[in-house]
Write an enzyme that holds these catalytic residues in place. Structure first.
Site, PDB file in Angstrom:
ATOM      1  N   SER A  17       0.541  -1.015  -0.312  1.00  0.00           N
ATOM      2  CA  SER A  17       0.237   0.212  -0.034  1.00  0.00           C
ATOM      3  C   SER A  17       0.594   1.501  -0.256  1.00  0.00           C
ATOM      4  O   SER A  17       1.891   1.229   0.332  1.00  0.00           O
ATOM      5  CB  SER A  17      -0.804  -0.363   1.171  1.00  0.00           C
ATOM      6  OG  SER A  17      -1.176   1.035   1.863  1.00  0.00           O
ATOM      7  N   SER A  18       0.079   2.681  -0.415  1.00  0.00           N
ATOM      8  CA  SER A  18       0.961   4.005  -0.571  1.00  0.00           C
ATOM      9  C   SER A  18       1.087   4.143   1.247  1.00  0.00           C
ATOM     10  O   SER A  18       2.224   4.470   1.091  1.00  0.00           O
ATOM     11  CB  SER A  18       0.321   5.272  -1.394  1.00  0.00           C
ATOM     12  OG  SER A  18      -1.553   5.368  -0.683  1.00  0.00           O
ATOM     13  N   CYS A  19       0.265   3.391   2.082  1.00  0.00           N
ATOM     14  CA  CYS A  19       0.874   4.108   3.650  1.00  0.00           C
ATOM     15  C   CYS A  19       2.464   3.378   4.111  1.00  0.00           C
ATOM     16  O   CYS A  19       2.098   3.668   5.729  1.00  0.00           O
ATOM     17  CB  CYS A  19      -0.719   3.805   4.080  1.00  0.00           C
ATOM     18  SG  CYS A  19      -0.972   1.424   4.272  1.00  0.00           S
TER      19      CYS A  19
ATOM     20  N   TRP B 151     -15.201  14.442   6.037  1.00  0.00           N
ATOM     21  CA  TRP B 151     -14.179  14.179   7.281  1.00  0.00           C
ATOM     22  C   TRP B 151     -12.549  15.668   6.872  1.00  0.00           C
ATOM     23  O   TRP B 151     -12.709  15.443   5.901  1.00  0.00           O
ATOM     24  CB  TRP B 151     -13.430  13.408   7.785  1.00  0.00           C
ATOM     25  CG  TRP B 151     -14.476  12.282   8.068  1.00  0.00           C
ATOM     26  CD1 TRP B 151     -15.860  12.462   8.075  1.00  0.00           C
ATOM     27  CD2 TRP B 151     -14.414  10.873   7.923  1.00  0.00           C
ATOM     28  NE1 TRP B 151     -17.047  11.585   7.989  1.00  0.00           N
ATOM     29  CE2 TRP B 151     -16.037  10.602   8.942  1.00  0.00           C
ATOM     30  CE3 TRP B 151     -13.620   9.883   7.815  1.00  0.00           C
ATOM     31  CZ2 TRP B 151     -16.363   9.147   8.579  1.00  0.00           C
ATOM     32  CZ3 TRP B 151     -13.815   8.431   8.330  1.00  0.00           C
ATOM     33  CH2 TRP B 151     -15.024   8.128   8.790  1.00  0.00           C
TER      34      TRP B 151
ATOM     35  N   LYS C 181       2.138  -4.500   6.867  1.00  0.00           N
ATOM     36  CA  LYS C 181       2.321  -4.931   4.858  1.00  0.00           C
ATOM     37  C   LYS C 181       3.896  -4.172   4.366  1.00  0.00           C
ATOM     38  O   LYS C 181       4.808  -5.300   3.651  1.00  0.00           O
ATOM     39  CB  LYS C 181       1.697  -3.456   4.131  1.00  0.00           C
ATOM     40  CG  LYS C 181       0.181  -3.815   4.386  1.00  0.00           C
ATOM     41  CD  LYS C 181      -0.448  -4.689   2.971  1.00  0.00           C
ATOM     42  CE  LYS C 181      -2.103  -5.325   2.699  1.00  0.00           C
ATOM     43  NZ  LYS C 181      -1.960  -6.445   2.077  1.00  0.00           N
TER      44      LYS C 181
ATOM     45  N   HIS D 102     -13.256   3.425   2.605  1.00  0.00           N
ATOM     46  CA  HIS D 102     -12.012   5.038   2.499  1.00  0.00           C
ATOM     47  C   HIS D 102     -12.928   6.165   1.542  1.00  0.00           C
ATOM     48  O   HIS D 102     -14.508   5.726   1.702  1.00  0.00           O
ATOM     49  CB  HIS D 102     -11.237   4.187   1.205  1.00  0.00           C
ATOM     50  CG  HIS D 102     -10.294   3.474   1.414  1.00  0.00           C
ATOM     51  ND1 HIS D 102     -10.523   2.392   1.388  1.00  0.00           N
ATOM     52  CD2 HIS D 102      -9.375   3.449   1.884  1.00  0.00           C
ATOM     53  CE1 HIS D 102      -9.627   1.746   2.160  1.00  0.00           C
ATOM     54  NE2 HIS D 102      -8.565   1.979   2.878  1.00  0.00           N
TER      55      HIS D 102
ATOM     56  N   TYR E 234      -1.038  -0.796   9.882  1.00  0.00           N
ATOM     57  CA  TYR E 234      -1.960  -1.778   8.209  1.00  0.00           C
ATOM     58  C   TYR E 234      -0.651  -1.720   7.959  1.00  0.00           C
ATOM     59  O   TYR E 234      -0.211  -2.816   7.796  1.00  0.00           O
ATOM     60  CB  TYR E 234      -2.789  -1.184   7.719  1.00  0.00           C
ATOM     61  CG  TYR E 234      -3.545  -1.163   6.414  1.00  0.00           C
ATOM     62  CD1 TYR E 234      -3.708  -2.576   6.732  1.00  0.00           C
ATOM     63  CD2 TYR E 234      -2.600  -0.114   5.062  1.00  0.00           C
ATOM     64  CE1 TYR E 234      -3.812  -2.832   5.250  1.00  0.00           C
ATOM     65  CE2 TYR E 234      -3.274  -0.690   4.049  1.00  0.00           C
ATOM     66  CZ  TYR E 234      -3.804  -1.880   3.921  1.00  0.00           C
ATOM     67  OH  TYR E 234      -4.383  -2.742   2.513  1.00  0.00           O
TER      68      TYR E 234
ATOM     69  N   LEU F 126      -7.213   3.016  -3.773  1.00  0.00           N
ATOM     70  CA  LEU F 126      -7.681   2.556  -5.221  1.00  0.00           C
ATOM     71  C   LEU F 126      -9.398   2.112  -4.724  1.00  0.00           C
ATOM     72  O   LEU F 126     -10.433   2.905  -3.462  1.00  0.00           O
ATOM     73  CB  LEU F 126      -7.534   0.726  -4.210  1.00  0.00           C
ATOM     74  CG  LEU F 126      -6.405   0.213  -4.808  1.00  0.00           C
ATOM     75  CD1 LEU F 126      -6.381  -1.517  -4.034  1.00  0.00           C
ATOM     76  CD2 LEU F 126      -5.582   0.417  -6.287  1.00  0.00           C
TER      77      LEU F 126
HETATM   78  O1  GFB Z   1      -9.398   7.135   2.173  1.00  0.00           O
HETATM   79  P1  GFB Z   1      -9.744   7.720   3.347  1.00  0.00           P
HETATM   80  O2  GFB Z   1     -10.175   7.485   4.323  1.00  0.00           O
HETATM   81  O3  GFB Z   1      -7.775   7.388   4.037  1.00  0.00           O
HETATM   82  O4  GFB Z   1      -9.472   9.246   3.185  1.00  0.00           O
HETATM   83  P2  GFB Z   1      -6.227   7.782   3.797  1.00  0.00           P
HETATM   84  C1  GFB Z   1      -8.627   9.801   2.838  1.00  0.00           C
HETATM   85  C2  GFB Z   1      -9.041  11.369   3.598  1.00  0.00           C
HETATM   86  O5  GFB Z   1     -10.061  12.023   3.118  1.00  0.00           O
HETATM   87  C3  GFB Z   1      -8.497  11.591   4.785  1.00  0.00           C
HETATM   88  C4  GFB Z   1     -10.532  12.181   3.936  1.00  0.00           C
HETATM   89  O6  GFB Z   1      -8.090  13.597   4.326  1.00  0.00           O
HETATM   90  C5  GFB Z   1      -9.916  11.885   5.247  1.00  0.00           C
HETATM   91  O7  GFB Z   1      -9.959  12.844   5.692  1.00  0.00           O
HETATM   92  N1  GFB Z   1     -11.940  12.092   4.655  1.00  0.00           N
HETATM   93  C6  GFB Z   1     -13.242  12.934   4.363  1.00  0.00           C
HETATM   94  C7  GFB Z   1     -12.801  10.605   4.444  1.00  0.00           C
HETATM   95  N2  GFB Z   1     -14.533  12.694   3.853  1.00  0.00           N
HETATM   96  C8  GFB Z   1     -14.761  11.748   4.587  1.00  0.00           C
HETATM   97  C9  GFB Z   1     -15.668  10.119   4.662  1.00  0.00           C
HETATM   98  O8  GFB Z   1     -16.310  10.041   4.684  1.00  0.00           O
HETATM   99  N3  GFB Z   1     -14.589   8.532   4.768  1.00  0.00           N
HETATM  100  C10 GFB Z   1     -13.507   8.961   4.535  1.00  0.00           C
HETATM  101  N4  GFB Z   1     -12.874   7.485   4.940  1.00  0.00           N
HETATM  102  N5  GFB Z   1     -13.071   9.549   4.744  1.00  0.00           N
HETATM  103  C11 GFB Z   1      -5.319   5.440   3.945  1.00  0.00           C
HETATM  104  C12 GFB Z   1      -5.373   4.033   5.007  1.00  0.00           C
HETATM  105  O9  GFB Z   1      -5.714   6.399   4.226  1.00  0.00           O
HETATM  106  O10 GFB Z   1      -5.156   4.653   2.841  1.00  0.00           O
HETATM  107  C13 GFB Z   1      -5.441   2.525   4.528  1.00  0.00           C
HETATM  108  O11 GFB Z   1      -6.379   4.338   6.182  1.00  0.00           O
HETATM  109  C14 GFB Z   1      -4.688   2.757   3.555  1.00  0.00           C
HETATM  110  O12 GFB Z   1      -4.682   1.701   5.510  1.00  0.00           O
HETATM  111  C15 GFB Z   1      -5.331   3.381   2.030  1.00  0.00           C
HETATM  112  O13 GFB Z   1      -3.514   2.869   3.509  1.00  0.00           O
HETATM  113  C16 GFB Z   1      -4.668   3.571   0.957  1.00  0.00           C
HETATM  114  O14 GFB Z   1      -5.923   8.060   2.251  1.00  0.00           O
HETATM  115  O15 GFB Z   1      -5.938   8.472   4.914  1.00  0.00           O
END
Ligand code: GFB
Length: 294
Positions: free
Chosen positions: A93-95, A188, A126, A165, A122, A152
């Site tokens: 993952s990119s994280c 968020w 990974k 996500h 996570y 993704l």
């Molecule tokens: O996609 P996401 O949950 O994960 O959130 P990450 C990306 C950005 O979108 C963050 C914002 O800045 C969130 O605060 N966001 C805005 C929201 N509104 C929302 C919402 O309603 N739901 C969600 N989920 N986010 C993930 C990792 O990080 O990246 C995983 O948690 C994985 O482990 C993935 O590596 C590739 O991009 O921040």
């Protein structure tokens, strides 16, 4: 989501496809994985299975994200060695990269700095999977490789608002706000973080390409170049869904890492690049959501 995309993509190859669905085998259980592998004896393995989720799920369920992913990858990689699998493609993952890695993030940035706290559990799991592939290559001479996809999205994504996500969450929020005739919906964080999005069909194509063309210990990034601020993504999704109200921000929720765009020059040098653009990809997922979830 990734497994389904691989199944669609591999249907175009000359191969017998063997799936390990959740109902058939709990990949966290070593004995179950060994039994499945003994029976299936696959020549090639794609490790698409993982405990995944968005920023909130990662942040609030650290034990599950660390334990489940460590078990899944360790069980599969060791059982694949045992049955003589000739190629294994592990998905990272990119994280895995440091929170403040130079952008775009080159593969060499791995283990050069502290991780983003919301998903370090996570990420550690990974990174362990990547190291397992490298160790099995070094000690046993096995052709186990690992690929690092950016964020993704696609059909079969998770639309649950607490564990998903951002992209599927915003499709659902925009759609439900439109259906309810609401004036607004809330995203968020600040809306400022930048994310790069890759359609899962592009990912599946890249994974098959790597399985056929790449054989080295070094990890490979898979990205799209489609980078966008979360606030702009919300507006783009609002337009795709036909929502015409206001988009609010909830500053009490975390932003996560400020930016994580992958440097994909290595994969492009090998001869692969993404082809599904973000707008078309969002339309595709919204169609899937309407038919299968809404
Ligand atoms: O996609 P996401 O949950 O994960 O959130 P990450 C990306 C950005 O979108 C963050 C914002 O800045 C969130 O605060 N966001 C805005 C929201 N509104 C929302 C919402 O309603 N739901 C969600 N989920 N986010 C993930 C990792 O990080 O990246 C995983 O948690 C994985 O482990 C993935 O590596 C590739 O991009 O921040």
């Amino acid at each position: 989501m990734v497994g389904q995309a691989l199944v669609r993509r591999l249907a175009r190859e000359e191969c017998e496809l063997i799936e390990a669905p959740r109902e058939r085998v709990d990949l966290r259980r070593q004995a179950a994985v060994e039994e499945w592998m003994e029976e299936a004896r696959p020549d090639v393995v794609f490790v698409a299975a993982a405990k995944v989720g968005g920023i909130h799920a990662n942040d609030t369920r650290p034990a599950e994200f660390l334990y489940d992913n460590l078990m899944i990858e360790a069980n599969i990689i060791e059982a694949a060695r045992h049955v003589g699998t000739s190629k294994l493609v592990f998905l990272g993952s990119s994280c895995i990269y440091p929170k403040f890695a130079p952008q775009p993030i080159n593969e060499d940035a791995l283990l050069t700095g502290p991780l983003e706290p919301t998903n370090e559990w996570y990420a550690i799991a990974k990174i362990a999977g990547i190291k397992l592939c490298q160790a099995y290559r070094q000690q046993y001479g096995l052709d186990f490789i690992s690929a690092q996809p950016t964020n993704l999205y696609g059909p079969f994504d998770n639309f649950d608002l607490t564990s998903s996500h951002v992209l599927p969450a915003l499709i659902r929020k925009a759609h439900e706000a439109k259906q309810a005739g609401a004036q607004d919906f809330t995203i968020w964080g600040s809306g400022k973080p930048l994310r790069e999005f890759l359609h899962v069909d592009d990912l599946a194509d890249a994974l098959v390409f790597l399985a056929q063309n790449y054989s080295a210990p070094e990890i490979v990034n898979i990205g799209s170049g489609d980078e966008i601020a979360i606030g702009d993504l919300a507006e783009m999704i609002g337009r795709a869904v036909g929502f015409e109200g206001t988009i609010l921000r909830d500053a009490s929720k975390p932003d996560g890492t400020p930016r994580k765009r992958l440097d994909t020059s290595k994969l492009e040098g090998l001869g692969w690049r993404a082809s599904i653009d973000l707008k078309d990809g969002i339309d595709d997922v919204y169609r899937w959501y309407l038919e299968n979830w809404a």
